[in-house]
Design an enzyme around this catalytic site. Structure first.
Site, PDB file in Angstrom:
ATOM      1  N   ASP A   1      -6.826  13.696   6.504  1.00 37.41           N
ATOM      2  CA  ASP A   1      -6.569  12.180   6.513  1.00 37.41           C
ATOM      3  C   ASP A   1      -8.170  11.614   7.102  1.00 37.41           C
ATOM      4  O   ASP A   1      -8.221  10.519   7.247  1.00 37.41           O
ATOM      5  CB  ASP A   1      -5.561  11.688   7.597  1.00 37.41           C
ATOM      6  CG  ASP A   1      -4.268  11.830   6.932  1.00 37.41           C
ATOM      7  OD1 ASP A   1      -4.508  11.904   5.779  1.00 37.41           O
ATOM      8  OD2 ASP A   1      -3.375  11.499   7.691  1.00 37.41           O
TER       9      ASP A   1
ATOM     10  N   ASP B   1       3.875  14.410   0.277  1.00 36.41           N
ATOM     11  CA  ASP B   1       3.564  14.410   1.453  1.00 36.41           C
ATOM     12  C   ASP B   1       4.648  15.147   2.350  1.00 36.41           C
ATOM     13  O   ASP B   1       5.789  15.505   2.059  1.00 36.41           O
ATOM     14  CB  ASP B   1       3.226  13.097   2.081  1.00 36.41           C
ATOM     15  CG  ASP B   1       2.327  12.923   3.064  1.00 36.41           C
ATOM     16  OD1 ASP B   1       1.924  14.215   3.714  1.00 36.41           O
ATOM     17  OD2 ASP B   1       1.622  11.807   3.210  1.00 36.41           O
TER      18      ASP B   1
HETATM   19  C1  GLA Z   1       0.024  11.123   5.747  1.00 37.18           C
HETATM   20  C2  GLA Z   1      -1.212  11.453   4.558  1.00 37.18           C
HETATM   21  C3  GLA Z   1      -1.773  10.097   4.484  1.00 37.18           C
HETATM   22  C4  GLA Z   1      -0.924   8.887   3.836  1.00 37.18           C
HETATM   23  C5  GLA Z   1       0.220   8.703   4.914  1.00 37.18           C
HETATM   24  C6  GLA Z   1       1.366   7.727   4.282  1.00 37.18           C
HETATM   25  O1  GLA Z   1      -0.686  10.661   6.866  1.00 37.18           O
HETATM   26  O2  GLA Z   1      -1.927  12.461   4.959  1.00 37.18           O
HETATM   27  O3  GLA Z   1      -2.882  10.342   3.360  1.00 37.18           O
HETATM   28  O4  GLA Z   1      -0.333   9.214   2.837  1.00 37.18           O
HETATM   29  O5  GLA Z   1       0.993   9.860   5.313  1.00 37.18           O
HETATM   30  O6  GLA Z   1       1.985   7.299   5.345  1.00 37.18           O
END
Ligand code: GLA
Length: 780
Positions: A546, A478
């Site tokens: 997300d 990420d």
């Molecule tokens: C980001 C990612 C999510 C999750 C969060 C965790 O927002 O896109 O899918 O992994 O971080 O903090």
């Protein structure tokens, strides 16, 4: 295939031809890019060339010997600055003589089998049916050379372009812009199609008519960004999804990019793509060189869909590499939306047990497993496992998950640090800050300085140690903030920061994952903030957004599908009402949309009712059966004349198996017929088309249940509520059969519910309803 004929170069793919020649003065002149021309020779050049029989007023003559020869009018493969071409220059360089002027002229060419790898950046790969051409140009003052690379990916109808600037002088050249490609096309009244948005609304399709001046598609956030994906199309007047000339462009790069189309006063359209010149300056020292990232081009006369399909096969064949190339992607369960930071081993094992029972193949532990990470304010940068949450560590958890029969995957955010972390307290100098300025935080975190080799070593060592400490088969990598305060003490010229950061990232990814080829890497950046071809060279799939609301995903996945194959798009089923939109949607629609991607689940499985559990189990079984069709089949965005419908279809390579999704956003009252317009089937063989059976939940019909149940029940009462947990109705199932040609002529579907009548042949879609249709050849 590449053929050369008296200074004319013809690059052929299966369905396209790209042609240019070298003018009498040595400039590479663009001749043609379009449908394949059969066996053209040098005689084709004067025919294809833009005529120069008169001087265009107000132009600068390149030479007094030919007043009709002006660089401003010529369609060029690359251009120089300061010699009379006043369109956007692909190069801006402070030359050793102190001027910004340069004039690159042809010195020779080289043809190579296979692609020619880059030294500093990832690029497309391939040997079979791949050939590269290098055109060498030399600045008239002999201070710099410019190599233009063209790589022809014959089978997938893609040609890539990039260039390398070599300093041949004894002083530095300061590059302020070096576009990877320059292409001058004769105007076809183009529409530029771009993929824009932001967090939770990535890659929405936008269309703009190209008008006089420059239309720009760019990012300055430090990454390819969720604001404007680097990929775009130029579609000729009258194009549709299925027909018309469409040119597609993309860049194998994850940093700041700039793509542009400039319509000149003489109706040529200049297309450029490369590193964004914003805040960019790069010192190329004597005898050093600078490689611009590789740009990708395609052409199709079969509309936006045709150009998309070229990109899909190109990415599956030549971008994605390693063990996961063309391999079925696992159905995963990710605990993020179920737990956020609040979990312990017991909760994870309970989720894992449920996930396994439903058919998931991979359990992914998301954020919160390390350091003091109980919220997004602390812990990033540290790699010690939180023993309060996981007393047996990752080793213990992974082995328990493995013994349930599932693989184990783990989330990392290695490019970041929280001020509240051990790493920051020990090494504040690892963070990206400008000396003397208070840095700006994003999601409470700072960026680590990937330009610094010590930081890169720290990440490689610590992530590597974790990966080797337990049985980890998948990593979610990420990156959750845009870059500000760009500054690294490791370089004198801060104009190099953004580019060196991305080169540092690629180095880190390579060092961590090349020695661990079994690991499936899924890249993520607050969802799809870094959905680009550069990341796809390392991570075969990318978390698209997300936002998992299926109606939003129709726009997000629909947009991404123009540029990227479904095998790359992470798509999960999450809870309803949805956490970003508050929209309630049927479980069937959440699955039906996620099936057009790499399927996962991300809701709290401990809260499922028996009926939901049964439905998810069936969904996963179904997906596994058709997953190669969904992930790697030929993809079509089908015509849907009504604004409230979206239809997608995937067809297996042998065209015997296919799945189509029919999605309704808002239902209309008493609508006219819905017609399913399938594509890609063989015209002369027989197929069956059947609805995938799916469940309807009693509660969703409220008081209407009195029309179908033998007894009248209170819609808010306990009986209906309890029944809803255990019993479901089956949605209408349609069956059709016929020859491919007949089916592709369009199937008017059964009526939808119109408030007047109901039986088992009525399609009950309502708002956000959907169905999947399975199409099978009868002899399959
Ligand atoms: C980001 C990612 C999510 C999750 C969060 C965790 O927002 O896109 O899918 O992994 O971080 O903090």
């Amino acid at each position: 295939m590449i053929s050369v004929n008296e200074n004319c170069f013809f690059l052929h793919t299966r369905h396209t031809t790209y042609a240019f020649c070298i003018t009498k003065y040595g400039h590479p002149e663009h001749l043609y890019y379009g449908e394949r021309l059969d066996e053209p020779d040098a005689a084709a050049a004067p025919l294809l060339a833009l005529k120069r029989t008169a001087q265009v007023g107000s132009t600068i003559a390149y030479s007094q010997e030919d007043l009709n020869y002006s660089l401003d009018i010529l369609p060029l493969e690359y251009s120089s600055a300061g010699c009379g071409d006043f369109r956007n220059s692909p190069i801006e360089a402070l030359m050793p003589d102190g001027s910004y002027s340069c004039d690159f002229l042809y010195t020779g060419y080289k043809i190579m089998e296979g692609c020619h790898p880059m030294k500093t950046l990832p690029c497309a790969t391939g040997t079979e049916d791949v050939a590269a051409l290098c055109i060498s140009l030399n600045d008239t003052r002999n201070e710099a050379e410019l190599d233009l690379y063209y790589t022809v990916y014959e089978k997938t109808d893609v040609i890539t372009r990039r260039c390398v600037l070599k300093n041949r002088s004894s002083s530095s050249i300061l590059l302020r812009n070096l576009a990877s490609m320059n292409l001058d096309l004769i105007s076809q009244n183009f529409t530029m199609i771009t993929f824009d948005g932001g967090w939770a609304k990535e890659a929405h399709i936008h269309k703009r008519r190209i008008s006089y001046g420059i239309t720009v598609n760019s990012s300055v956030t430090g990454s390819s960004s969720n604001r404007h994906n680097p990929g775009f199309f130029l579609a000729a007047d009258g194009y549709t999804e299925q027909t018309g000339n469409v040119y597609g462009f993309n860049l194998i790069y994850s940093g700041n990019h700039q793509g542009l189309a400039e319509l000149s006063g003489h109706d040529t359209v200049r297309v450029q793509l490369g590193i964004n010149p914003h805040c960019f300056s790069f010192e190329v020292k004597p005898d050093e060189e600078f490689e611009a990232p590789e740009a990708v081009m395609t052409f199709s006369s079969r509309g936006l869909g045709g150009a998309s399909r070229h990109f899909h096969s190109f990415i599956n064949e030549h971008i994605v590499r390693g063990r996961w190339k063309k391999r079925p992607r696992p159905v995963l369960y990710n605990n993020w939306e179920a737990c956020f930071f609040k979990f312990d081993e017991k909760k994870l094992l309970s989720l894992a047990k449920e996930a396994k029972g439903l058919g998931a193949e991979l359990f992914v532990l998301d954020d919160g497993w390390f350091g003091s990470r109980d919220s997004d304010t602390s812990g990033l940068g540290d790699y010690d496992v939180n023993k309060k949450k996981l007393p047996g560590g990752l080793t213990g958890l992974a082995s328990k998950i493995n013994s349930m029969g599932m693989k184990f995957g783990l989330w990392f955010e290695p490019e970041m640090v929280n001020e509240d972390s051990r790493l920051y307290r020990t090494h504040p100098e690892y963070a990206v800050v400008i000396p003397g300025k208070k840095p700006n935080l994003g999601r409470n975190q700072l960026v680590l300085d990937l330009c610094n080799p010590e930081v890169r070593d720290y990440i490689v060592e610590h992530v590597g140690q974790i990966l080797d400490s337990a049985s980890i088969s998948y990593v979610k990598w990420d990156m959750n903030r845009h870059i500000t305060d760009a500054y690294s003490p490791c370089m004198k010229n801060q104009g190099e920061f953004y580019h060196r950061y991305i080169c540092g990232l690629y180095e880190v990814l390579d060092r961590i994952f090349s020695p661990r080829p079994h690991i499936l890497l899924e890249s993520c950046s607050s969802g799809g903030n870094r959905f680009d071809l550069g990341m796809l060279c390392y991570s075969p799939q990318i978390w698209a957004s997300d936002d998992t609301d299926p109606i939003e995903r129709l726009k997000i996945q629909g947009g991404l599908s123009c540029l990227y194959p479904l095998s790359c798009i992470g798509a999960h089923v999450s809870a309803s009402p949805h956490q970003q939109t508050l929209r309630s949607t049927q479980l069937s629609t959440r699955f039906n949309v996620a099936a057009f991607g790499c399927l996962g689940y991300e809701l709290d499985l401990d809260n499922l009712t028996l009926a939901e559990r049964r439905e998810i189990k069936k969904q996963i079984t179904f997906y596994k059966k058709y997953r190669m069709v969904f992930q790697y089949g030929t993809f079509y965005r089908l015509p849907s004349p009504k604004d409230n419908k979206v239809c997608w279809q995937c067809v297996s390579p042998d065209r015997k198996h296919s799945a189509a999704g029919f999605f309704q956003t808002l239902s209309g009252a008493s609508e006219g017929p819905d017609v399913l317009m399938l594509s890609g089937l063989k015209r002369d063989i027989s197929y069956t088309v059947s609805t995938k059976p799916q469940n309807l939940y009693i509660e969703q019909f409220g008081e209407l249940t009195k029309h179908v149940l033998p007894v009248e029940l209170n819609p808010n009462g306990l009986i209906l509520h309890t029944a809803n947990k255990y019993y479901t109705l089956t949605d209408c199932v349609e069956h059709y059969r016929g020859k491919g040609a007949l089916i592709m002529a369009g199937i008017p579907l059964n009526n939808q519910f119109m408030g007047s009548y109901y039986n088992e042949n009525t399609r009950l879609l309502g708002d956000c309803g959907s169905s999947l249709y399975i199409i099978e050849a009868e002899d399959a």
